[in-house]
Write a protein that holds these residues in place. Structure first.
Motif, PDB file in Angstrom:
ATOM      1  N   THR A 248      87.838 -52.936   0.757  1.00  0.00           N
ATOM      2  CA  THR A 248      88.327 -53.534   1.997  1.00  0.00           C
ATOM      3  C   THR A 248      89.363 -52.627   2.642  1.00  0.00           C
ATOM      4  O   THR A 248      89.834 -51.670   2.036  1.00  0.00           O
ATOM      5  N   THR A 249      89.684 -52.955   3.880  1.00  0.00           N
ATOM      6  CA  THR A 249      90.721 -52.217   4.603  1.00  0.00           C
ATOM      7  C   THR A 249      91.750 -53.198   5.141  1.00  0.00           C
ATOM      8  O   THR A 249      91.386 -54.233   5.689  1.00  0.00           O
ATOM      9  N   LYS A 250      93.014 -52.892   4.974  1.00  0.00           N
ATOM     10  CA  LYS A 250      94.089 -53.740   5.480  1.00  0.00           C
ATOM     11  C   LYS A 250      94.960 -52.951   6.441  1.00  0.00           C
ATOM     12  O   LYS A 250      95.098 -51.740   6.319  1.00  0.00           O
ATOM     13  N   GLU A 251      95.569 -53.680   7.363  1.00  0.00           N
ATOM     14  CA  GLU A 251      96.610 -53.053   8.177  1.00  0.00           C
ATOM     15  C   GLU A 251      97.890 -53.073   7.348  1.00  0.00           C
ATOM     16  O   GLU A 251      98.322 -54.117   6.874  1.00  0.00           O
ATOM     17  N   ALA A 252      98.489 -51.918   7.169  1.00  0.00           N
ATOM     18  CA  ALA A 252      99.677 -51.795   6.324  1.00  0.00           C
ATOM     19  C   ALA A 252     100.889 -51.392   7.154  1.00  0.00           C
ATOM     20  O   ALA A 252     100.764 -50.638   8.127  1.00  0.00           O
ATOM     21  N   SER A 253     102.048 -51.887   6.757  1.00  0.00           N
ATOM     22  CA  SER A 253     103.305 -51.511   7.411  1.00  0.00           C
ATOM     23  C   SER A 253     103.852 -50.250   6.749  1.00  0.00           C
ATOM     24  O   SER A 253     104.042 -50.223   5.531  1.00  0.00           O
ATOM     25  N   VAL A 254     104.114 -49.244   7.545  1.00  0.00           N
ATOM     26  CA  VAL A 254     104.583 -47.961   7.015  1.00  0.00           C
ATOM     27  C   VAL A 254     106.098 -48.017   6.818  1.00  0.00           C
ATOM     28  O   VAL A 254     106.849 -48.297   7.758  1.00  0.00           O
ATOM     29  N   VAL A 255     106.527 -47.761   5.592  1.00  0.00           N
ATOM     30  CA  VAL A 255     107.952 -47.731   5.271  1.00  0.00           C
ATOM     31  C   VAL A 255     108.511 -46.324   5.480  1.00  0.00           C
ATOM     32  O   VAL A 255     109.617 -46.144   5.979  1.00  0.00           O
ATOM     33  N   ALA A 256     107.747 -45.313   5.101  1.00  0.00           N
ATOM     34  CA  ALA A 256     108.144 -43.908   5.290  1.00  0.00           C
ATOM     35  C   ALA A 256     106.883 -43.062   5.356  1.00  0.00           C
ATOM     36  O   ALA A 256     105.923 -43.318   4.635  1.00  0.00           O
ATOM     37  N   ALA A 257     106.893 -42.078   6.237  1.00  0.00           N
ATOM     38  CA  ALA A 257     105.726 -41.202   6.382  1.00  0.00           C
ATOM     39  C   ALA A 257     106.183 -39.775   6.611  1.00  0.00           C
ATOM     40  O   ALA A 257     107.078 -39.519   7.422  1.00  0.00           O
ATOM     41  N   PHE A 258     105.554 -38.841   5.915  1.00  0.00           N
ATOM     42  CA  PHE A 258     105.872 -37.421   6.039  1.00  0.00           C
ATOM     43  C   PHE A 258     104.592 -36.647   6.329  1.00  0.00           C
ATOM     44  O   PHE A 258     103.638 -36.694   5.538  1.00  0.00           O
ATOM     45  N   ARG A 259     104.572 -35.952   7.464  1.00  0.00           N
ATOM     46  CA  ARG A 259     103.432 -35.078   7.748  1.00  0.00           C
ATOM     47  C   ARG A 259     103.586 -33.796   6.950  1.00  0.00           C
ATOM     48  O   ARG A 259     104.660 -33.192   6.928  1.00  0.00           O
ATOM     49  N   ILE A 260     102.512 -33.391   6.299  1.00  0.00           N
ATOM     50  CA  ILE A 260     102.531 -32.157   5.513  1.00  0.00           C
ATOM     51  C   ILE A 260     102.343 -30.990   6.461  1.00  0.00           C
ATOM     52  O   ILE A 260     101.343 -30.908   7.173  1.00  0.00           O
ATOM     53  N   LYS A 261     103.310 -30.102   6.505  1.00  0.00           N
ATOM     54  CA  LYS A 261     103.249 -28.992   7.445  1.00  0.00           C
ATOM     55  C   LYS A 261     102.203 -27.985   6.998  1.00  0.00           C
ATOM     56  O   LYS A 261     102.176 -27.573   5.840  1.00  0.00           O
ATOM     57  N   SER A 262     101.330 -27.595   7.922  1.00  0.00           N
ATOM     58  CA  SER A 262     100.264 -26.656   7.607  1.00  0.00           C
ATOM     59  C   SER A 262      99.894 -25.895   8.870  1.00  0.00           C
ATOM     60  O   SER A 262      99.879 -26.463   9.965  1.00  0.00           O
ATOM     61  N   PRO A 263      99.587 -24.595   8.752  1.00  0.00           N
ATOM     62  CA  PRO A 263      99.155 -23.821   9.918  1.00  0.00           C
ATOM     63  C   PRO A 263      97.721 -24.114  10.306  1.00  0.00           C
ATOM     64  O   PRO A 263      97.268 -23.714  11.373  1.00  0.00           O
ATOM     65  N   SER A 264      96.972 -24.813   9.451  1.00  0.00           N
ATOM     66  CA  SER A 264      95.563 -25.060   9.704  1.00  0.00           C
ATOM     67  C   SER A 264      95.375 -26.222  10.669  1.00  0.00           C
ATOM     68  O   SER A 264      96.010 -27.261  10.552  1.00  0.00           O
ATOM     69  N   ASP A 265      94.482 -26.073  11.637  1.00  0.00           N
ATOM     70  CA  ASP A 265      94.204 -27.142  12.582  1.00  0.00           C
ATOM     71  C   ASP A 265      93.635 -28.368  11.883  1.00  0.00           C
ATOM     72  O   ASP A 265      93.895 -29.506  12.263  1.00  0.00           O
ATOM     73  N   VAL A 266      92.825 -28.147  10.843  1.00  0.00           N
ATOM     74  CA  VAL A 266      92.209 -29.260  10.132  1.00  0.00           C
ATOM     75  C   VAL A 266      93.234 -29.996   9.283  1.00  0.00           C
ATOM     76  O   VAL A 266      93.267 -31.227   9.237  1.00  0.00           O
ATOM     77  N   ASP A 267      94.092 -29.245   8.600  1.00  0.00           N
ATOM     78  CA  ASP A 267      95.004 -29.848   7.628  1.00  0.00           C
ATOM     79  C   ASP A 267      96.282 -30.409   8.226  1.00  0.00           C
ATOM     80  O   ASP A 267      97.013 -31.122   7.552  1.00  0.00           O
ATOM     81  N   ARG A 268      96.570 -30.106   9.478  1.00  0.00           N
ATOM     82  CA  ARG A 268      97.904 -30.413   9.987  1.00  0.00           C
ATOM     83  C   ARG A 268      98.135 -31.888  10.302  1.00  0.00           C
ATOM     84  O   ARG A 268      99.244 -32.272  10.654  1.00  0.00           O
ATOM     85  N   ASP A 269      97.105 -32.739  10.183  1.00  0.00           N
ATOM     86  CA  ASP A 269      97.337 -34.163  10.437  1.00  0.00           C
ATOM     87  C   ASP A 269      97.406 -34.969   9.152  1.00  0.00           C
ATOM     88  O   ASP A 269      97.323 -36.183   9.175  1.00  0.00           O
ATOM     89  N   GLN A 270      97.603 -34.304   8.009  1.00  0.00           N
ATOM     90  CA  GLN A 270      97.693 -34.999   6.726  1.00  0.00           C
ATOM     91  C   GLN A 270      99.109 -35.553   6.508  1.00  0.00           C
ATOM     92  O   GLN A 270     100.091 -34.909   6.855  1.00  0.00           O
ATOM     93  N   VAL A 271      99.162 -36.722   5.885  1.00  0.00           N
ATOM     94  CA  VAL A 271     100.437 -37.427   5.710  1.00  0.00           C
ATOM     95  C   VAL A 271     100.494 -38.025   4.310  1.00  0.00           C
ATOM     96  O   VAL A 271      99.471 -38.469   3.774  1.00  0.00           O
ATOM     97  N   ILE A 272     101.675 -38.006   3.706  1.00  0.00           N
ATOM     98  CA  ILE A 272     101.919 -38.833   2.527  1.00  0.00           C
ATOM     99  C   ILE A 272     103.093 -39.745   2.849  1.00  0.00           C
ATOM    100  O   ILE A 272     103.929 -39.417   3.696  1.00  0.00           O
TER     101      ILE A 272
END
Length: 436
Positions: A248-272
């Motif tokens: 299933t998929t739920k809408e979740a409330s984000v407490v903290a989010a960090f974008r992983i810095k990357s020079p790649s166009d594909v990888d630059r939207d990754q977040v933990i």
């Protein structure tokens, strides 16, 4: 250090560089001079007769750079050696010259000037820079964690390189579970592959001061606060579509989010980050869509259950096989934007629900708006949680076709039914009546 780097010290006026740049430059010089002296005094270093305790930067009366290495013997006595910008020894050989009956008065004056530099209050010391930098890091760490320096002393140790190492158990706040660096987050990539680092574990914490931080935990169990050169804190991300272990998929409330810095166009939207799935459960997540999509789509980590759902989720999240997350993110956004936490997540990146509606409408001659309305109602029905988008679209196509064809045994009606379904043969999915 190459010639360009040496010249840059003079060009940029070393004394005017910020602390970080001075530390970088002096550390490079220290490394080279250490190797040079180790070759010359190998036995003394091996047996602990000598050790290098500091390196200083200075200038003589002519404005030329003088590096001073400070060494200490077993008895604690300090001696100095002086080097030019080119890292050549510039201490005059007075004792040798005296034995050869040379006039050493000029050399003694040169030596006196060098000794004076050792006491120069304007000299720049590598150890002092490290201490200044460490003090700033301690202050910043205390601010981030919302604790005093005294409290930090219980949670931290300082290693031999003046790096602050934290005991993650002593840090208070909202914490994620430990994330193994070898944890798979997509079909081909582990957590360490995504971050570009090599920690044993990671942990995301929103400290009691309200500052979100990412910890990298080494094999010895101590943690380092990963700096902003690796992660960008996102302040404007409040919700995301979180794929669950059960599909299933739920809408979740984000407490903290960090974008992983990357020079790649594909990888630059990754977040933990850290999120609340609208229950009491806090979980770490790995997500995509921080730049390309209206709402991020992510999965909770670490994975507690490995199933067919997880295999599909990892396929969706993989930047190698699925370079554009926009379609999946937008589709899940549609199904989670009203706050209902029960939603199907069995979405195939090659078959976005809108594309499925368009394709089936064309193949079966159904008005797209009619099929879209029926599909939307079924997507909103919690009883359809375990059905894929394509299953729901197919079922609605079948129902619409049945409604168009009355249930009668009259020959002309049977012929009409055959005519209505004749065009479905040869489609990629075959006859829907034979598959449903």
């Amino acid at each position: 250090m190459d010639e360009n780097q040496k010249d840059s010290i003079d060009t940029l006026k070393f004394e005017d560089l910020n602390t970080s740049k001075q530390l970088e430059q002096l550390s490079g010089v220290y490394e080279q001079l250490s190797r040079k002296l180790y070759d010359e005094y190998r036995d003394d270093f091996v047996w602990g007769e000598k050790e290098i305790v500091d390196l200083t930067f200075n200038r003589n009366k002519d404005g030329n750079i003088v590096y001073t290495i400070i060494m200490q013997n077993k008895q604690g006595k300090l001696t100095t050696m002086h080097f030019s910008k080119d890292l050549e020894r510039i201490d005059p050989p007075i004792d040798i010259m005296k034995l050869m009956n040379y006039d050493v008065s000029e050399m003694e004056a040169q030596r006196a000037e060098l000794l004076t530099l050792d006491e120069n209050p304007d000299r720049i010391s590598l150890s002092e820079i490290k201490n200044v930098k460490l003090e700033k890091e301690i202050t910043q760490t205390c601010n981030d964690l919302g604790i005093s320096k005294e409290e930090l002393s219980y949670a931290a140790v300082i290693d031999s390189d003046n790096q602050i190492k934290l005991d993650p158990n002593e840090i208070k706040g909202i914490k994620s579970d430990m994330i193994d660096g070898s944890q798979k987050v997509s079909t081909y990539y582990r957590m360490n592959d995504v971050t570009g680092m090599d920690y044993a574990k990671y942990q995301i914490i929103k400290t009691r001061s309200g500052s979100p931080i990412v910890l990298g935990i080494t094999k010895d169990g101590l943690a380092e606060k990963i700096d902003e050169s690796r992660f960008q804190l996102l302040n404007d991300v409040n919700t995301m579509s979180l794929m669950q272990q059960n599909g299933t998929t739920k809408e979740a409330s984000v407490v903290a989010a960090f974008r992983i810095k990357s020079p790649s166009d594909v990888d630059r939207d990754q977040v933990i980050g850290l999120c609340n799935d609208n229950t009491s459960q806090m979980t770490a997540f790995y997500a995509r869509g921080a730049i390309t999509a209206d709402k991020m789509i992510g999965e909770n980590i670490p994975a507690r259950i490995y199933s067919e759902h997880r295999v599909l989720q990892e396929k969706i999240m993989d930047t190698r096989t699925n370079k554009d997350i926009t379609g999946e993110a937008d589709s899940m956004n549609i199904r989670t934007d009203d706050g209902d936490v029960v939603r199907t997540s069995t979405i195939d990146e090659k078959n976005d629900v809108n594309e499925l509606i368009e394709t089936y409408s064309t193949v079966y001659g159904i008005k797209p708006e009619i099929l879209e309305q029926e599909v939307k109602e079924d997507l909103d029905d919690p009883s359809n949680t375990n059905k894929s988008d394509e299953d729901i679209v197919r079922e609605n196509v079948e129902e619409i076709i049945k409604e168009k064809i009355p249930d009668t045994n009259e020959p002309e009606q049977e012929e009409a039914e055959d005519d209505a379904l004749e065009h479905v043969h040869g489609t990629p999915w075959g006859n829907p009546n034979s598959q449903m």
